[in-house]
Design a protein around this motif. Structure first.
Motif, PDB file in Angstrom:
ATOM      1  N   GLU A  71       0.842  -1.189   0.000  1.00  0.00           N
ATOM      2  CA  GLU A  71       0.000   0.000   0.000  1.00  0.00           C
ATOM      3  C   GLU A  71       0.879   1.242   0.000  1.00  0.00           C
ATOM      4  O   GLU A  71       1.887   1.316   0.709  1.00  0.00           O
ATOM      5  CB  GLU A  71      -0.898   0.006   1.239  1.00  0.00           C
ATOM      6  CG  GLU A  71      -1.830   1.195   1.287  1.00  0.00           C
ATOM      7  CD  GLU A  71      -2.690   1.201   2.537  1.00  0.00           C
ATOM      8  OE1 GLU A  71      -3.389   2.203   2.746  1.00  0.00           O
ATOM      9  OE2 GLU A  71      -2.645   0.222   3.304  1.00  0.00           O
ATOM     10  N   ILE A  72       0.476   2.235  -0.795  1.00  0.00           N
ATOM     11  CA  ILE A  72       1.217   3.495  -0.829  1.00  0.00           C
ATOM     12  C   ILE A  72       0.599   4.407   0.223  1.00  0.00           C
ATOM     13  O   ILE A  72      -0.414   5.055  -0.006  1.00  0.00           O
ATOM     14  CB  ILE A  72       1.179   4.127  -2.232  1.00  0.00           C
ATOM     15  CG1 ILE A  72       1.815   3.181  -3.243  1.00  0.00           C
ATOM     16  CG2 ILE A  72       1.891   5.478  -2.224  1.00  0.00           C
ATOM     17  CD1 ILE A  72       1.689   3.617  -4.676  1.00  0.00           C
ATOM     18  N   LEU A  85      -1.527  10.662  -5.110  1.00  0.00           N
ATOM     19  CA  LEU A  85      -1.671   9.332  -5.700  1.00  0.00           C
ATOM     20  C   LEU A  85      -2.904   8.584  -5.209  1.00  0.00           C
ATOM     21  O   LEU A  85      -3.151   7.457  -5.636  1.00  0.00           O
ATOM     22  CB  LEU A  85      -0.424   8.498  -5.408  1.00  0.00           C
ATOM     23  CG  LEU A  85       0.862   8.969  -6.070  1.00  0.00           C
ATOM     24  CD1 LEU A  85       2.029   8.117  -5.611  1.00  0.00           C
ATOM     25  CD2 LEU A  85       0.739   8.958  -7.580  1.00  0.00           C
ATOM     26  N   GLU A  86      -3.674   9.216  -4.351  1.00  0.00           N
ATOM     27  CA  GLU A  86      -4.808   8.547  -3.709  1.00  0.00           C
ATOM     28  C   GLU A  86      -5.781   7.912  -4.705  1.00  0.00           C
ATOM     29  O   GLU A  86      -6.210   6.779  -4.529  1.00  0.00           O
ATOM     30  CB  GLU A  86      -5.548   9.549  -2.824  1.00  0.00           C
ATOM     31  CG  GLU A  86      -6.518   8.925  -1.871  1.00  0.00           C
ATOM     32  CD  GLU A  86      -6.997   9.947  -0.860  1.00  0.00           C
ATOM     33  OE1 GLU A  86      -8.136  10.423  -1.010  1.00  0.00           O
ATOM     34  OE2 GLU A  86      -6.219  10.279   0.052  1.00  0.00           O
ATOM     35  N   ASP A  87      -6.153   8.624  -5.756  1.00  0.00           N
ATOM     36  CA  ASP A  87      -7.125   8.121  -6.728  1.00  0.00           C
ATOM     37  C   ASP A  87      -6.489   7.784  -8.068  1.00  0.00           C
ATOM     38  O   ASP A  87      -7.172   7.739  -9.087  1.00  0.00           O
ATOM     39  CB  ASP A  87      -8.239   9.161  -6.928  1.00  0.00           C
ATOM     40  CG  ASP A  87      -9.039   9.377  -5.661  1.00  0.00           C
ATOM     41  OD1 ASP A  87      -9.253   8.396  -4.933  1.00  0.00           O
ATOM     42  OD2 ASP A  87      -9.454  10.526  -5.410  1.00  0.00           O
ATOM     43  N   VAL A  88      -5.188   7.524  -8.093  1.00  0.00           N
ATOM     44  CA  VAL A  88      -4.477   7.256  -9.336  1.00  0.00           C
ATOM     45  C   VAL A  88      -4.215   5.758  -9.476  1.00  0.00           C
ATOM     46  O   VAL A  88      -3.738   5.118  -8.540  1.00  0.00           O
ATOM     47  CB  VAL A  88      -3.126   8.026  -9.360  1.00  0.00           C
ATOM     48  CG1 VAL A  88      -2.311   7.651 -10.582  1.00  0.00           C
ATOM     49  CG2 VAL A  88      -3.365   9.518  -9.319  1.00  0.00           C
ATOM     50  N   ASP A  89      -4.543   5.223 -10.655  1.00  0.00           N
ATOM     51  CA  ASP A  89      -4.183   3.846 -10.984  1.00  0.00           C
ATOM     52  C   ASP A  89      -2.788   3.913 -11.610  1.00  0.00           C
ATOM     53  O   ASP A  89      -2.629   4.316 -12.767  1.00  0.00           O
ATOM     54  CB  ASP A  89      -5.197   3.242 -11.953  1.00  0.00           C
ATOM     55  CG  ASP A  89      -4.864   1.815 -12.335  1.00  0.00           C
ATOM     56  OD1 ASP A  89      -3.834   1.278 -11.878  1.00  0.00           O
ATOM     57  OD2 ASP A  89      -5.639   1.224 -13.104  1.00  0.00           O
ATOM     58  N   ILE A  90      -1.773   3.570 -10.852  1.00  0.00           N
ATOM     59  CA  ILE A  90      -0.386   3.743 -11.295  1.00  0.00           C
ATOM     60  C   ILE A  90      -0.092   2.905 -12.531  1.00  0.00           C
ATOM     61  O   ILE A  90       0.572   3.381 -13.458  1.00  0.00           O
ATOM     62  CB  ILE A  90       0.594   3.431 -10.149  1.00  0.00           C
ATOM     63  CG1 ILE A  90       0.416   4.473  -9.044  1.00  0.00           C
ATOM     64  CG2 ILE A  90       2.027   3.419 -10.642  1.00  0.00           C
ATOM     65  CD1 ILE A  90       1.238   4.248  -7.815  1.00  0.00           C
ATOM     66  N   GLU A  91      -0.570   1.675 -12.583  1.00  0.00           N
ATOM     67  CA  GLU A  91      -0.328   0.830 -13.759  1.00  0.00           C
ATOM     68  C   GLU A  91      -0.903   1.482 -15.016  1.00  0.00           C
ATOM     69  O   GLU A  91      -0.256   1.505 -16.060  1.00  0.00           O
ATOM     70  CB  GLU A  91      -0.928  -0.564 -13.558  1.00  0.00           C
ATOM     71  CG  GLU A  91      -0.258  -1.369 -12.470  1.00  0.00           C
ATOM     72  CD  GLU A  91       1.222  -1.626 -12.726  1.00  0.00           C
ATOM     73  OE1 GLU A  91       1.617  -1.805 -13.896  1.00  0.00           O
ATOM     74  OE2 GLU A  91       1.984  -1.629 -11.740  1.00  0.00           O
ATOM     75  N   ASP A  92      -2.112   2.027 -14.921  1.00  0.00           N
ATOM     76  CA  ASP A  92      -2.737   2.702 -16.053  1.00  0.00           C
ATOM     77  C   ASP A  92      -1.943   3.950 -16.434  1.00  0.00           C
ATOM     78  O   ASP A  92      -1.745   4.229 -17.618  1.00  0.00           O
ATOM     79  CB  ASP A  92      -4.185   3.066 -15.711  1.00  0.00           C
ATOM     80  CG  ASP A  92      -4.932   3.648 -16.896  1.00  0.00           C
ATOM     81  OD1 ASP A  92      -4.796   3.100 -18.009  1.00  0.00           O
ATOM     82  OD2 ASP A  92      -5.666   4.645 -16.700  1.00  0.00           O
ATOM     83  N   ALA A  93      -1.477   4.701 -15.449  1.00  0.00           N
ATOM     84  CA  ALA A  93      -0.699   5.906 -15.721  1.00  0.00           C
ATOM     85  C   ALA A  93       0.616   5.570 -16.416  1.00  0.00           C
ATOM     86  O   ALA A  93       1.041   6.281 -17.336  1.00  0.00           O
ATOM     87  CB  ALA A  93      -0.432   6.660 -14.420  1.00  0.00           C
TER      88      ALA A  93
END
Length: 115
Positions: A16-17, A45-53
């Motif tokens: 978890e970040i 980064l709370e609502d960010v999908d890092i893989e998608d970004a």
């Protein structure tokens, strides 16, 4: 930049970040942690999908090449884009190799985390 790297490491390992985890990674890397920057990163980064970004960022340079013209011109442009992408990939690999050499000299960067 090391704060972003810490978030990417946590994402890659499935952790978890959150503030504690980001702080832990940064402290393990020997970074003098600024609590306000950690809070700002976690909030951003709370609502960010890092893989998608990451996928979107990797695809962005290839998406901007098309413009009006004939079908033959478009086909030629697509072939040229493929060649350009291959050249860019080669240049990126060479730059990464150069960066790896430089990381050892400066004592900074992600390479220092792993030896």
């Amino acid at each position: 930049m090391e704060y972003v790297y810490a978030a990417l490491i946590l994402n890659e390992t499935g952790e978890e970040i959150n503030e504690d985890n980001v702080t832990g990674v940064l402290e393990a890397a020997g970074v003098d942690v600024e609590e306000s920057r950690v809070k700002a990163l976690v909030a951003a980064l709370e609502d960010v999908d890092i893989e998608d970004a990451i996928e979107t960022a990797a695809a962005a340079p290839a998406a901007g090449a098309a413009s009006g013209g004939s079908a033959d011109a478009d086909a030629s442009a697509d072939e040229a884009d493929d060649d350009d992408e291959a050249d860019e990939a080669d240049a990126a690999e060479e730059a990464a190799d150069d960066d790896d050499e430089e990381d050892g000299d400066g004592g900074e960067g992600l390479g220092e985390l792993f030896g």
